[in-house]
Design an enzyme around this catalytic site. Structure first.
Site, PDB file in Angstrom:
ATOM      1  N   LYS A  53      -9.047   1.575   5.059  1.00 39.78           N
ATOM      2  CA  LYS A  53      -8.969   1.955   3.648  1.00 39.78           C
ATOM      3  C   LYS A  53     -10.281   2.586   3.181  1.00 39.78           C
ATOM      4  O   LYS A  53     -10.286   3.593   2.458  1.00 39.78           O
ATOM      5  CB  LYS A  53      -8.619   0.724   2.790  1.00 39.78           C
ATOM      6  CG  LYS A  53      -7.155   0.312   2.911  1.00 39.78           C
ATOM      7  CD  LYS A  53      -6.889  -1.085   2.403  1.00 39.78           C
ATOM      8  CE  LYS A  53      -5.445  -1.496   2.677  1.00 39.78           C
ATOM      9  NZ  LYS A  53      -5.172  -2.916   2.433  1.00 39.78           N
ATOM     10  N   GLN A  97      -7.465  -7.835  -0.689  1.00 41.53           N
ATOM     11  CA  GLN A  97      -6.783  -7.833   0.609  1.00 41.53           C
ATOM     12  C   GLN A  97      -6.112  -9.181   0.869  1.00 41.53           C
ATOM     13  O   GLN A  97      -6.746 -10.227   0.785  1.00 41.53           O
ATOM     14  CB  GLN A  97      -7.798  -7.524   1.732  1.00 41.53           C
ATOM     15  CG  GLN A  97      -7.204  -7.419   3.119  1.00 41.53           C
ATOM     16  CD  GLN A  97      -6.243  -6.258   3.267  1.00 41.53           C
ATOM     17  OE1 GLN A  97      -6.507  -5.150   2.822  1.00 41.53           O
ATOM     18  NE2 GLN A  97      -5.101  -6.516   3.884  1.00 41.53           N
ATOM     19  N   ASP A 120      -2.088  -1.667  -5.645  1.00 38.23           N
ATOM     20  CA  ASP A 120      -1.146  -2.244  -4.666  1.00 38.23           C
ATOM     21  C   ASP A 120       0.258  -2.379  -5.266  1.00 38.23           C
ATOM     22  O   ASP A 120       1.228  -2.565  -4.548  1.00 38.23           O
ATOM     23  CB  ASP A 120      -1.638  -3.631  -4.231  1.00 38.23           C
ATOM     24  CG  ASP A 120      -2.077  -3.644  -2.771  1.00 38.23           C
ATOM     25  OD1 ASP A 120      -1.695  -2.717  -2.032  1.00 38.23           O
ATOM     26  OD2 ASP A 120      -2.799  -4.576  -2.378  1.00 38.23           O
TER      27      ASP A 120
END
Length: 284
Positions: A53, A97, A120
């Site tokens: 990422k 995460q 997300d």
């Protein structure tokens, strides 16, 4: 033999265009999209994802930051870090995460992220927007699959789509995105009776059940489009999907490989949504 849906090539094409859009935004509005990724603990798979990422964000010209916190970080400490980035206008995307250590409540953490920065797409407000047919931030894997359908001119209208797997990350949002495109959707899971028979009726089959080579040719109708979201390791440590690729590819019209299919598109959509969030911030 199925045509391969090359997620890696599509991701590269989209990321190249994204870098151009980011440069334009910077030149015209003086805004640089900012993405912060917060990683708690030492999970090896998470470390790899976060590195990927970070690499993609820098390649796109983003302001990129990774906050690495020890496994022992308390829930309160993590929420304090999120609050700092919620308030920082130079960051347009916040990603925590997953998975988190057991002592931290995942739901509380996801709720703490500003929905406008929830790239997300997991915040209940963004889930609600999706389910009401007005998506803003969408979970990145299903969003990436929708881009694949678009790029390969796969018509979804009126088609019977079967989704195997009901997670909040893939299965449920995938079903809703397909519905939004006028597909007729059956959402199934590991406890669905006669699962293979149900799957065999699908024109579009999306498999996200998390079991290596679970879907064999007995699940697939000839000419179906098969999307494999699985990321599993076999006994030799080789990366495999949820679909038994070799035998299913004989029947399908289109199929995604593992690796090189859905995976690269997930990170691409994370970058796209961070850019879109930066764009919206101009008008906020």
């Amino acid at each position: 033999m199925a045509q391969i849906i090359d997620g890696k090539a599509l991701a590269q094409k989209m990321q190249k265009k994204l870098a151009e859009k980011v440069a334009r935004l910077k030149a015209e509005k003086g805004i640089v999209p900012g993405l912060v990724v917060i990683l708690v603990g030492e999970n090896p798979a998470s470390q790899v994802y976060v590195r990927n990422k970070e690499h993609s964000a820098l390649a796109a010209g983003f302001k990129s930051q990774v906050v690495r916190l020890p496994e022992s970080t308390s829930q309160e400490e993590l929420l304090d870090v999120i609050a700092i980035y919620n308030a920082d206008t130079s960051f347009h995307g916040i990603l925590v995460q997953l998975p988190l250590p057991d002592h931290i409540n995942e739901e509380a953490v996801l709720l703490a992220i500003d929905p406008n920065k929830d790239v997300d797409g997991f915040h209940p407000m963004n889930m609600g927007r999706l389910w009401s047919g007005h998506p803003v931030m969408v979970p990145c894997t299903p969003a990436g699959i929708m881009e694949m359908f678009k790029d390969y001119h796969i018509d979804l209208e009126g088609k019977h789509a079967v989704v195997i797997g009901r997670s909040n990350i893939v299965g449920k949002p995938m079903a809703q995105l397909l519905l939004n495109k006028n597909a007729t959707v059956t959402l199934t899971h590991s406890r669905t009776h006669h699962l293979a028979e149900v799957a065999k009726k699908a024109d579009i089959l999306v498999v996200a059940i998390g079991r290596g080579h679970f879907v064999t040719k007995n699940f697939v109708k000839e000419g179906a489009v098969v999307i494999d979201v699985g990321m599993n390791r076999d006994e030799n440590g080789k990366l495999i999907g949820d679909v038994k690729y070799d035998e299913v590819a004989e029947l399908a019209s289109y199929i995604t490989p593992v690796p090189g299919g859905v995976g690269p598109m997930t990170i691409t959509m994370l970058m796209e949504q961070t850019y879109e969030s930066a764009l919206r911030s101009v008008n906020r």
